[in-house]
Scaffold this motif. Structure first.
Motif, PDB file in Angstrom:
ATOM      1  N   PRO A   1       0.803  -1.231   0.000  1.00 27.84           N
ATOM      2  CA  PRO A   1       0.000   0.000   0.000  1.00 27.84           C
ATOM      3  C   PRO A   1       0.833   1.276   0.000  1.00 27.84           C
ATOM      4  CG  PRO A   1      -0.143  -1.147   2.124  1.00 27.84           C
ATOM      5  CD  PRO A   1       0.511  -2.087   1.169  1.00 27.84           C
ATOM      6  N   LYS A   2       2.077   1.210   0.476  1.00 27.01           N
ATOM      7  CA  LYS A   2       2.927   2.404   0.459  1.00 27.01           C
ATOM      8  C   LYS A   2       3.231   2.830  -0.979  1.00 27.01           C
ATOM      9  CE  LYS A   2       5.190   1.666   4.914  1.00 27.01           C
ATOM     10  NZ  LYS A   2       6.488   1.458   5.616  1.00 27.01           N
ATOM     11  N   VAL A   3       3.286   1.858  -1.868  1.00 21.89           N
ATOM     12  CA  VAL A   3       3.524   2.193  -3.272  1.00 21.89           C
ATOM     13  C   VAL A   3       2.289   2.855  -3.878  1.00 21.89           C
ATOM     14  CG1 VAL A   3       4.070   1.261  -5.557  1.00 21.89           C
ATOM     15  CG2 VAL A   3       5.244   0.380  -3.530  1.00 21.89           C
ATOM     16  N   ASP A   4       1.103   2.434  -3.447  1.00 20.84           N
ATOM     17  CA  ASP A   4      -0.121   3.107  -3.901  1.00 20.84           C
ATOM     18  C   ASP A   4      -0.068   4.583  -3.538  1.00 20.84           C
ATOM     19  OD1 ASP A   4      -1.257   0.753  -4.917  1.00 20.84           O
ATOM     20  OD2 ASP A   4      -2.020   0.194  -2.940  1.00 20.84           O
ATOM     21  N   GLY A   5       0.359   4.868  -2.302  1.00 23.25           N
ATOM     22  CA  GLY A   5       0.488   6.254  -1.865  1.00 23.25           C
ATOM     23  C   GLY A   5       1.535   7.015  -2.662  1.00 23.25           C
ATOM     24  N   PHE A   6       2.641   6.352  -2.960  1.00 26.12           N
ATOM     25  CA  PHE A   6       3.702   6.962  -3.761  1.00 26.12           C
ATOM     26  C   PHE A   6       3.169   7.355  -5.142  1.00 26.12           C
ATOM     27  CE2 PHE A   6       6.856   6.129  -7.102  1.00 26.12           C
ATOM     28  CZ  PHE A   6       7.872   7.020  -6.761  1.00 26.12           C
ATOM     29  N   LEU A   7       2.397   6.472  -5.758  1.00 23.37           N
ATOM     30  CA  LEU A   7       1.864   6.746  -7.089  1.00 23.37           C
ATOM     31  C   LEU A   7       0.836   7.869  -7.064  1.00 23.37           C
ATOM     32  CD1 LEU A   7       1.468   3.078  -8.374  1.00 23.37           C
ATOM     33  CD2 LEU A   7       3.177   4.760  -9.103  1.00 23.37           C
ATOM     34  N   ARG A   8       0.023   7.909  -6.029  1.00 19.85           N
ATOM     35  CA  ARG A   8      -0.982   8.975  -5.929  1.00 19.85           C
ATOM     36  C   ARG A   8      -0.320  10.345  -5.837  1.00 19.85           C
ATOM     37  NH1 ARG A   8      -3.723   5.262  -2.532  1.00 19.85           N
ATOM     38  NH2 ARG A   8      -2.803   6.247  -0.688  1.00 19.85           N
ATOM     39  N   LYS A   9       0.825  10.418  -5.186  1.00 20.94           N
ATOM     40  CA  LYS A   9       1.505  11.704  -4.983  1.00 20.94           C
ATOM     41  C   LYS A   9       2.451  12.063  -6.124  1.00 20.94           C
ATOM     42  CE  LYS A   9       1.443  11.175   0.058  1.00 20.94           C
ATOM     43  NZ  LYS A   9       2.274  10.980   1.269  1.00 20.94           N
ATOM     44  N   ALA A  10       2.712  11.117  -7.011  1.00 21.38           N
ATOM     45  CA  ALA A  10       3.693  11.347  -8.079  1.00 21.38           C
ATOM     46  C   ALA A  10       3.221  12.460  -9.017  1.00 21.38           C
ATOM     47  CB  ALA A  10       3.920  10.055  -8.847  1.00 21.38           C
ATOM     48  N   LYS A  11       4.025  13.495  -9.152  1.00 23.45           N
ATOM     49  CA  LYS A  11       3.698  14.605 -10.053  1.00 23.45           C
ATOM     50  C   LYS A  11       4.233  14.348 -11.455  1.00 23.45           C
ATOM     51  CE  LYS A  11       3.625  18.056  -6.346  1.00 23.45           C
ATOM     52  NZ  LYS A  11       4.222  19.313  -5.821  1.00 23.45           N
ATOM     53  N   ASN A  12       5.293  13.569 -11.534  1.00 29.07           N
ATOM     54  CA  ASN A  12       5.888  13.236 -12.825  1.00 29.07           C
ATOM     55  C   ASN A  12       5.995  11.716 -12.960  1.00 29.07           C
ATOM     56  OD1 ASN A  12       6.495  15.999 -13.547  1.00 29.07           O
ATOM     57  ND2 ASN A  12       8.159  15.909 -12.048  1.00 29.07           N
ATOM     58  N   TRP A  13       5.887  11.254 -14.186  1.00 30.97           N
ATOM     59  CA  TRP A  13       6.111   9.842 -14.510  1.00 30.97           C
ATOM     60  C   TRP A  13       5.093   8.885 -13.915  1.00 30.97           C
ATOM     61  CZ3 TRP A  13       9.291  10.504 -18.248  1.00 30.97           C
ATOM     62  CH2 TRP A  13      10.349  11.400 -18.156  1.00 30.97           C
ATOM     63  N   ARG A  14       3.945   9.356 -13.514  1.00 27.40           N
ATOM     64  CA  ARG A  14       2.989   8.446 -12.870  1.00 27.40           C
ATOM     65  C   ARG A  14       2.569   7.297 -13.805  1.00 27.40           C
ATOM     66  NH1 ARG A  14      -2.515   9.859  -9.409  1.00 27.40           N
ATOM     67  NH2 ARG A  14      -3.265   7.715  -9.262  1.00 27.40           N
ATOM     68  N   GLU A  15       2.239   7.620 -15.033  1.00 22.63           N
ATOM     69  CA  GLU A  15       1.820   6.568 -15.969  1.00 22.63           C
ATOM     70  C   GLU A  15       2.956   5.572 -16.189  1.00 22.63           C
ATOM     71  OE1 GLU A  15       0.129   6.018 -20.560  1.00 22.63           O
ATOM     72  OE2 GLU A  15       0.656   8.019 -19.801  1.00 22.63           O
ATOM     73  N   GLU A  16       4.164   6.093 -16.325  1.00 22.03           N
ATOM     74  CA  GLU A  16       5.319   5.224 -16.532  1.00 22.03           C
ATOM     75  C   GLU A  16       5.579   4.353 -15.307  1.00 22.03           C
ATOM     76  OE1 GLU A  16       5.510   8.496 -19.409  1.00 22.03           O
ATOM     77  OE2 GLU A  16       5.172   8.423 -17.245  1.00 22.03           O
ATOM     78  N   PHE A  17       5.481   4.936 -14.120  1.00 24.23           N
ATOM     79  CA  PHE A  17       5.665   4.161 -12.890  1.00 24.23           C
ATOM     80  C   PHE A  17       4.655   3.016 -12.796  1.00 24.23           C
ATOM     81  CE2 PHE A  17       7.464   8.050 -10.428  1.00 24.23           C
ATOM     82  CZ  PHE A  17       8.731   7.800 -10.935  1.00 24.23           C
ATOM     83  N   GLU A  18       3.410   3.311 -13.142  1.00 26.62           N
ATOM     84  CA  GLU A  18       2.365   2.290 -13.044  1.00 26.62           C
ATOM     85  C   GLU A  18       2.616   1.141 -14.024  1.00 26.62           C
ATOM     86  OE1 GLU A  18      -1.163   4.594 -13.609  1.00 26.62           O
ATOM     87  OE2 GLU A  18      -1.368   5.055 -11.463  1.00 26.62           O
ATOM     88  N   LEU A  19       3.091   1.469 -15.214  1.00 30.23           N
ATOM     89  CA  LEU A  19       3.418   0.427 -16.189  1.00 30.23           C
ATOM     90  C   LEU A  19       4.593  -0.427 -15.707  1.00 30.23           C
ATOM     91  CD1 LEU A  19       3.103   2.458 -19.507  1.00 30.23           C
ATOM     92  CD2 LEU A  19       1.659   0.534 -18.813  1.00 30.23           C
ATOM     93  N   LEU A  20       5.618   0.232 -15.183  1.00 35.63           N
ATOM     94  CA  LEU A  20       6.773  -0.500 -14.672  1.00 35.63           C
ATOM     95  C   LEU A  20       6.384  -1.389 -13.502  1.00 35.63           C
ATOM     96  CD1 LEU A  20       9.491   2.298 -14.860  1.00 35.63           C
ATOM     97  CD2 LEU A  20       9.338   0.253 -16.299  1.00 35.63           C
ATOM     98  N   ARG A  21       5.508  -0.874 -12.657  1.00 32.19           N
ATOM     99  CA  ARG A  21       5.044  -1.667 -11.511  1.00 32.19           C
ATOM    100  C   ARG A  21       4.367  -2.945 -11.983  1.00 32.19           C
ATOM    101  NH1 ARG A  21       0.166  -0.022  -7.259  1.00 32.19           N
ATOM    102  NH2 ARG A  21       0.987  -1.175  -5.459  1.00 32.19           N
TER     103      ARG A  21
END
Length: 204
Positions: free
Chosen positions: A8-28
Motif C-alpha cells: 500500500p505504500k507504493v499506492d500512496g507513492f503513485l498517488r503523490k507522483a507529479k511526474n512519470w505516474r503513468e510510466e511508474f504504473e506500467l513499470l510496476r
C-alpha cells in the motif's frame, strides 16, 4: 499482478507522483508480473526476491528508470543497462522517457528482470573493488602525512567515498593538476563529505 504482492505504500507513492505516474504504473505492473514482492525503500518502490533487493523504480527530471541492484552481473544483450556514475560498481539502470517505450519493451524488460531473479537464486555476488585496490596518488599521500586531521577524516569516510576520491585524484596525468585537485577537496574531506555530497561544487 496479484494483490498478495502489492504494498500500500507504493499506492500512496503513485498517488503523490507529479511526474512519470503513468510510466511508474506500467513499470510496476511489469515487475509484479515477474512475481517479485513489492516493498518501499529509499522512498521508492523496491522489488525483492526472498528478501534480496532485485529492482527499484525511480524517476528523475528527464527520465524514469528501473534500477537493477546487481545489474553489473546481467548479460545485457540489448545494450540497455546504464552505469549512473563511474563509481557505481553494482547497480545499472534502464531509462525511459515515455510510456510507449515501456509498453513496447515489456517482454525485454521481463527477460532482464527474470535474469536478475536468477542472479539471486544462484547466489551470485558482485566482486567489489576495495579501497586498497585503488592507487594512492603521492600528492594526496603527502597531504595525509602532513595533516593528521585530514588523515583521520579520510579514514572515517565510507569506503565508497574513499574510492571516489582516490579515483578522482588519480585521473590527471600531470602532478600539478593532481595536487590542485587534492587541495580543492581537502575542506570537503574534513567535513566528512564525498564527491557526490557537494552538489554545488565542480569536480574539475
Amino acid at each position: 499482478m496479484t494483490d498478495r504482492l502489492m504494498n500500500p505504500k507504493v499506492d500512496g507513492f503513485l498517488r503523490k507522483a507529479k511526474n512519470w505516474r503513468e510510466e511508474f504504473e506500467l513499470l510496476r505492473q511489469i515487475v509484479l508480473d515477474c512475481e517479485l514482492t513489492e516493498d518501499f525503500k529509499w522512498m521508492h518502490p523496491c522489488y525483492t526476491y526472498e528478501g534480496s533487493n532485485v529492482v527499484l523504480i525511480h524517476g528523475f527530471k528527464s527520465y524514469c528508470a528501473l534500477l537493477f541492484h546487481k545489474g553489473a552481473l546481467l548479460q545485457d544483450p540489448h545494450g540497455m543497462l546504464i552505469q549512473q556514475t563511474e563509481h557505481v560498481q553494482a547497480a545499472r539502470q534502464i531509462r525511459f522517457t515515455h510510456a510507449n517505450e515501456i509498453e513496447e519493451m515489456a517482454p525485454v524488460l521481463k527477460a532482464y528482470i527474470l535474469e536478475a531473479i536468477n542472479v539471486e537464486k544462484n547466489g551470485l555476488k558482485i566482486d567489489y573493488k576495495q579501497t586498497n585496490d585503488y592507487a594512492m596518488p603521492e600528492e594526496f599521500q603527502r597531504q595525509l602525512d602532513d595533516n593528521p586531521a585530514l588523515k583521520e577524516a579520510f579514514q572515517a569516510l565510507t569506503p565508497g567515498r574513499q574510492r571516489g576520491y582516490l579515483h578522482h585524484f588519480s585521473q590527471p596525468k600531470q602532478s600539478k593538476t593532481r595536487a590542485s585537485r587534492v587541495e580543492k577537496w581537502i575542506p570537503s574531506i574534513l567535513e566528512g563529505k564525498g564527491l557526490q555530497d557537494d552538489k554545488g561544487k565542480s569536480k574539475v
